[in-house]
Enzyme design. Structure first.
Site, short mmCIF file in Angstrom:
data_model
loop_
_atom_site.label_atom_id
_atom_site.label_comp_id
_atom_site.label_asym_id
_atom_site.label_seq_id
_atom_site.Cartn_x
_atom_site.Cartn_y
_atom_site.Cartn_z
N ASP A 128 -35.70 -35.48 -45.69
CA ASP A 128 -35.75 -35.68 -47.14
C ASP A 128 -34.83 -36.85 -47.47
OD1 ASP A 128 -35.98 -35.24 -50.03
OD2 ASP A 128 -36.61 -33.21 -49.50
N GLY A 148 -34.25 -40.15 -45.23
CA GLY A 148 -35.16 -41.28 -45.22
C GLY A 148 -36.09 -41.25 -46.42
N ASP A 149 -37.13 -42.05 -46.36
CA ASP A 149 -38.10 -42.19 -47.44
C ASP A 149 -39.49 -42.00 -46.87
OD1 ASP A 149 -39.83 -42.99 -49.44
OD2 ASP A 149 -38.85 -44.90 -49.83
N PHE A 150 -40.16 -40.89 -47.23
CA PHE A 150 -41.46 -40.61 -46.61
C PHE A 150 -42.56 -41.58 -47.03
CE2 PHE A 150 -41.50 -36.72 -49.70
CZ PHE A 150 -41.89 -37.49 -50.78
N HIS A 166 -48.69 -32.26 -53.97
CA HIS A 166 -49.11 -32.05 -55.37
C HIS A 166 -48.27 -32.87 -56.35
CE1 HIS A 166 -46.32 -28.48 -56.78
NE2 HIS A 166 -45.62 -29.45 -56.24
#
Length: 343
Positions: A207, A233-235, A253
């Protein structure tokens, strides 16, 4: 009961709609008592409104009127002479109650969510995100700048998802998996529960860096810290490699199709050919049946720009990202485990 008596007990259309509208007043009252932590003050027994007001630095008569209204709805018990006590409904607002709803009430019924819902008509007229239009930033940027609100949100997700997490653990067989990577795993509550139930399994909670720093404490307290990493991190940029099962609960969602595909394609890029992707989401029924997903869908419209999806919409989304929807595993809740494999 004869037919006439039964019909007499049914509210008229006008009364029924008025009851729906009064839900707004009840929800705002629940927000107030949750924000003030009033249930905690009644843990040891009934108190007067004046005693509660002194403990919470509020106006006694005004607080009495709120408590009196909520007692009418069964949230508290009015014992006369302005004394109030807990009921089973009020106990859900205790801070340390199992699956406590206190933080959920604070987040969903007040603070930033309340202001965004005041701009709901903007979303309906334009298709734009009400939250972004009102605050001038998206909700995740807002949480970066408002740490107390972010803490409330994370507490809300941890507490209200416990029953869903348990349902996932009971419904899905992880015995054939070796390493689970929970993308957008928040504080790690779902990962911890799955690892506790599957001692052979290793895990990664992935996350934002500001979130995973807090997840390390939860993982250690759950007794899985030695088997589970917390990685920031950054998904939208990348996700960790090395897992044979990737999970996301209430993540896809949050996003429109374009941004959802970025996340899914990043997972597909690192997932092995024999790997599995598991989404925990509410699937919108294709018929007109009532379902929680149809209410949650409006939260997404207002707050994040995402949406709840039908099974066929998930299948199309998966196909565009290089996956194939293999099955939908029901749980004991209204949420399903949507399993995808490589196409």
């Amino acid at each position: 009961m004869n037919t006439n008596q039964h019909n007499a007990a049914q509210p008229s259309p006008t009364e029924a709609v008025l009851q729906m509208m009064s839900g707004f007043w009840i929800s705002r009252g629940i927000y107030v008592v949750a924000k003030l932590g009033l249930a905690d003050h009644l843990r040891d027994g009934a108190k007067t409104a004046a005693e509660l007001a002194a403990a919470t630095d509020t106006h006694a008569d005004s607080l009495n009127r709120v408590m009196r209204m909520l007692a009418t709805a069964g949230v508290f018990r009015h014992e006369g002479e302005d004394r109030f006590a807990l009921t089973p409904l009020a106990e859900t607002l205790l801070t340390d109650a199992p699956n406590s709803l206190r933080w959920f009430a604070i987040v969903e019924m007040g603070d930033e969510h309340y202001e965004a819902w005041g701009n709901f008509l903007h979303s309906v007229k334009t298709g734009e995100i009400a939250f972004d239009s009102h605050f001038g930033m998206n909700i995740w940027e807002y949480y970066e700048q408002h740490p107390e609100n972010a803490r409330n949100f994370n507490n809300s997700m941890t507490n209200t998802t416990q029953f869903v997490t348990q349902a996932v653990v009971e419904a899905y067989d992880f015995s054939g998996c070796q390493k689970l990577i929970d993308v957008g795993g928040g504080l790690g509550s779902m990962t911890a529960a799955i690892l506790r139930a599957n001692p052979h399994l290793a895990g990664v909670v992935f996350d934002a860096p500001s979130v995973v720093e807090k997840s390390k404490k939860l993982l250690a307290e759950a007794g899985v810290g030695e088997r589970c990493e917390a990685v920031g991190g950054d998904f939208f940029e990348s996700v960790p490699a090395g897992g044979d099962v990737y999970t996301m609960r209430w993540i896809i969602h949050d996003w429109d199709d374009e941004r959802s595909l970025k996340i899914l394609k990043n997972i597909r890029r690192v997932m092995p050919e024999n790997g599995k992707l598991l989404l925990v989401e509410a699937i919108v029924p294709s018929d007109g049946q009532p379902h929680l997903s149809k209410f949650m869908d409006l939260i997404m419209l207002t707050m994040t720009g995402g949406r709840e999806r039908t099974e066929s919409e998930y299948a199309i989304l998966f196909a565009k990202a290089g996956f194939k929807l293999s099955r939908v595993v029901p749980t004991a809740t209204e949420f399903c485990i949507i399993e995808a494999v490589t196409a």
